[in-house]
Enzyme design. Sequence first.
Site, PDB file in Angstrom:
ATOM      1  N   ARG A  77     -94.876  67.542 -35.593  1.00 26.18           N
ATOM      2  CA  ARG A  77     -95.826  68.583 -35.962  1.00 26.18           C
ATOM      3  C   ARG A  77     -97.275  68.163 -35.675  1.00 26.18           C
ATOM      4  NH1 ARG A  77     -94.039  72.386 -39.944  1.00 26.18           N
ATOM      5  NH2 ARG A  77     -92.360  73.347 -38.788  1.00 26.18           N
TER       6      ARG A  77
ATOM      7  N   LYS B 203     -85.442  75.409 -60.182  1.00 25.70           N
ATOM      8  CA  LYS B 203     -84.691  74.512 -59.303  1.00 25.70           C
ATOM      9  C   LYS B 203     -83.584  73.839 -60.115  1.00 25.70           C
ATOM     10  CE  LYS B 203     -85.938  71.589 -55.438  1.00 25.70           C
ATOM     11  NZ  LYS B 203     -87.065  71.304 -54.539  1.00 25.70           N
TER      12      LYS B 203
ATOM     13  N   GLU C 230     -98.141  68.227 -42.416  1.00 24.40           N
ATOM     14  CA  GLU C 230     -98.287  67.002 -41.629  1.00 24.40           C
ATOM     15  C   GLU C 230     -99.523  67.048 -40.738  1.00 24.40           C
ATOM     16  OE1 GLU C 230     -95.434  68.622 -42.059  1.00 24.40           O
ATOM     17  OE2 GLU C 230     -94.120  67.178 -43.044  1.00 24.40           O
TER      18      GLU C 230
HETATM   19  C1  TPP Z   1     -92.321  69.974 -41.693  1.00 21.06           C
HETATM   20  C2  TPP Z   1     -91.450  69.441 -42.805  1.00 21.06           C
HETATM   21  N1  TPP Z   1     -91.904  68.454 -43.614  1.00 21.06           N
HETATM   22  C3  TPP Z   1     -91.125  67.968 -44.602  1.00 21.06           C
HETATM   23  C4  TPP Z   1     -89.870  68.474 -44.820  1.00 21.06           C
HETATM   24  C5  TPP Z   1     -88.970  67.850 -45.883  1.00 21.06           C
HETATM   25  N2  TPP Z   1     -88.621  68.836 -46.937  1.00 21.06           N
HETATM   26  C6  TPP Z   1     -87.426  69.442 -46.958  1.00 21.06           C
HETATM   27  S1  TPP Z   1     -87.271  70.497 -48.221  1.00 21.06           S
HETATM   28  C7  TPP Z   1     -88.811  70.123 -48.796  1.00 21.06           C
HETATM   29  C8  TPP Z   1     -89.332  70.784 -50.029  1.00 21.06           C
HETATM   30  C9  TPP Z   1     -89.277  72.273 -49.884  1.00 21.06           C
HETATM   31  O1  TPP Z   1     -89.824  72.866 -51.018  1.00 21.06           O
HETATM   32  P1  TPP Z   1     -89.721  74.426 -51.181  1.00 21.06           P
HETATM   33  O2  TPP Z   1     -90.052  75.113 -49.909  1.00 21.06           O
HETATM   34  O3  TPP Z   1     -90.512  74.809 -52.374  1.00 21.06           O
HETATM   35  O4  TPP Z   1     -88.179  74.682 -51.436  1.00 21.06           O
HETATM   36  P2  TPP Z   1     -87.294  74.242 -52.711  1.00 21.06           P
HETATM   37  O5  TPP Z   1     -86.555  73.026 -52.268  1.00 21.06           O
HETATM   38  O6  TPP Z   1     -88.185  73.974 -53.853  1.00 21.06           O
HETATM   39  O7  TPP Z   1     -86.388  75.385 -52.947  1.00 21.06           O
HETATM   40  C10 TPP Z   1     -89.438  69.188 -47.983  1.00 21.06           C
HETATM   41  C11 TPP Z   1     -90.780  68.622 -48.191  1.00 21.06           C
HETATM   42  C12 TPP Z   1     -89.434  69.497 -43.946  1.00 21.06           C
HETATM   43  N3  TPP Z   1     -88.204  70.021 -44.040  1.00 21.06           N
HETATM   44  N4  TPP Z   1     -90.238  69.964 -42.971  1.00 21.06           N
END
Ligand code: TPP
Length: 637
Positions: free
Chosen positions: A388, A283, A360
């Site tokens: 959700r 990242k 969630e």
């Molecule tokens: C249902 C839901 N909960 C929380 C989020 C907030 N959120 C956006 S990106 C993220 C982290 C995503 O991590 P990952 O899938 O590993 O992608 P990365 O950013 O590491 O590439 C979160 C928790 C969301 N988009 N959807």
Amino acid sequence: MTLLECIKGPEDLKGLSQDQLTRLAGEIRDLLIETTTRTGGHLGPNLGVVELTIAIHRVFDSPRDKIVFDTGHQAYVHKLLTGRVAEFGTLRQRGGLTGYPSRAESEHDLVENSHASTSLSYADGLAKAYKLRGEPDRTVVAVIGDGALTGGMAWEALNNIAAAKDSRLVMIVNDNGWSYQPTIGGLAEHLAAIRVNPRYEHVLDYIKTTLPRTPLVGPPLYGTLHRVKKGIKDVIQPQVMFEDLGLKYVGPIDGHDERLVEHALQRARDFGGPVLLHVITKKGFGYPEAEQNEVDCLHQVPAAGALPGTWSRVFGDEMVAIGARRPDVVAITAAMLHPTGLAQFAAAYPDRVYDVGIAEQHAVTSAAGLAMAGLHPVVAVYSTFLNRAFDQTLMDVALHQLPVTLVLDRAGVTGPDGASHHGMWDGSIMQLVPGMKIAAPRDATRVAELLNEAVEVSDGPTVVRFPKGKVGGEVEAVAKLGGMDVLAEPAGGLGPDVLLAGAGVMALTGLEIAGRLAGHGIGVTVVDPRWTKPVDAALAGAARQHRLVVTVEDNGRVGGFGDAVARLLRDHDVDVPVKTFGLPQEFLSHGTRDQVLDEVGLTPQHLARQITEAVARRTPGDVRETATAGTEGQPVE
Ligand SMILES: Cc1ncc(C[n+]2csc(CCOP(=O)(O)OP(=O)(O)O)c2C)c(N)n1
């Protein structure tokens, strides 16, 4: 002209040399950094998928092949490779490019929901449909992060995809070990093991070369070990988990080696059935400031962490105070410890905070379990993501009258993240839940006050909802009306014309409206209900003293606080007319909070004008004459 500016679509990538691709990756990174520093946005995740996205667009034939980005926050590179370089500077600005895929923007964009863990289900459906429609040459590609893979939907999809043996579906797990924070849980540990352990082949090499030289036990032991190779694989290479599900697994491979990724994608594409490609990325790759950022690898700029003066921080600070007094209070976050303001609580009481991953639904039912066992859980999530967990709130928590407090940050219009992120649903769906109590603080003092009241409730669930950003000034009550705060009463000889109840920060909007209406000779009583469910019955009595009741809320109009007030008045046979103001029940696009509120007419100026008109319609003569002077010097009708 840069190489990137010459890329008008994915076809322009196909003839580039490896050197040119390296140059292109550099130019993309420069533009990502330069733009997001100015506009805000998801920097770290996009820096991590530059080579991966280039490889995807070189191997697959978008838009004929379909690419689904899980969550969609990492789709900036995809935007740049699909003809949007010139507009990229408008990212997340009103009228400009959205921060997520957008079907209106490009034929290459498909899924714009931005709620995590859905990509595999979309992809499952798409691949099945192409098969049924006799279009077997199309491949569906899903890009899902290790964080999004912690969501339950992803696992429901994997279970189904594994059974759809001839689906042309490539699932790319973009594994950087991070959600906002390091990804947690059993799955994360599995993936981490793959990342850090020596490849099992090396271990087998060691066994092959070392053990046969060991007298007596050597050869037989080697034979045995060879026979149990799969067993060793289980221990050393946990991807067997996917293989045991019946999924073809490829990887892990270095996601920053474009050639390697391309090669693996070609193999996956040509396999003809579902394939899971495990790609390891970093990242923030290529930008030391992001790579070394300890909080979240610059997942987002400006940082989503709870800065001093924000609603999240005020909540977080009060949680620490409550935690000291109440050892039974525990906190749950769905992969958003810092953004929801729980970091200080976690530091003070590390054993009393649970990060459940992007889950969630699990968060809420797990909270039900904690409550059943005598604790008082506080589940801190963004308002939009509570959608959700509606059924879990309704059936798992409320039906059992369990003391669970849901703290909903980013309630109401959130701004540049657009339609999927506006927290405009909770105020309605929570109204449906029997026994639910909903609090909406107007300022920092009320956050503390109402949060304390919420965790004192022992016979059912509570919600505390507040908006994004900085808390405004403090507003003290001038009187009480039942459990509600009266913030202003008609003065200067004006009578009680309008009873205005503003939920949460909209109570402050109510004060501004009252000031404007006073200028038109309309007397307004401004009430902050504090609790928007149940609606305080004292409101019915007060309504009778006025000529018009007005409600204002930062939530969808349908089924929210306003509708609850109107119902209360009907139930009490109060004949005074009611006007309910809130967000139109639409998917509102992106812009700053102020821009969006202005566009939907939820500003003191717009509302004052409409209320003036409503009063005037009911009072031909005196008020109308004053009112037609208009709040802004414009005629009102
Ligand atoms: C249902 C839901 N909960 C929380 C989020 C907030 N959120 C956006 S990106 C993220 C982290 C995503 O991590 P990952 O899938 O590993 O992608 P990365 O950013 O590491 O590439 C979160 C928790 C969301 N988009 N959807």
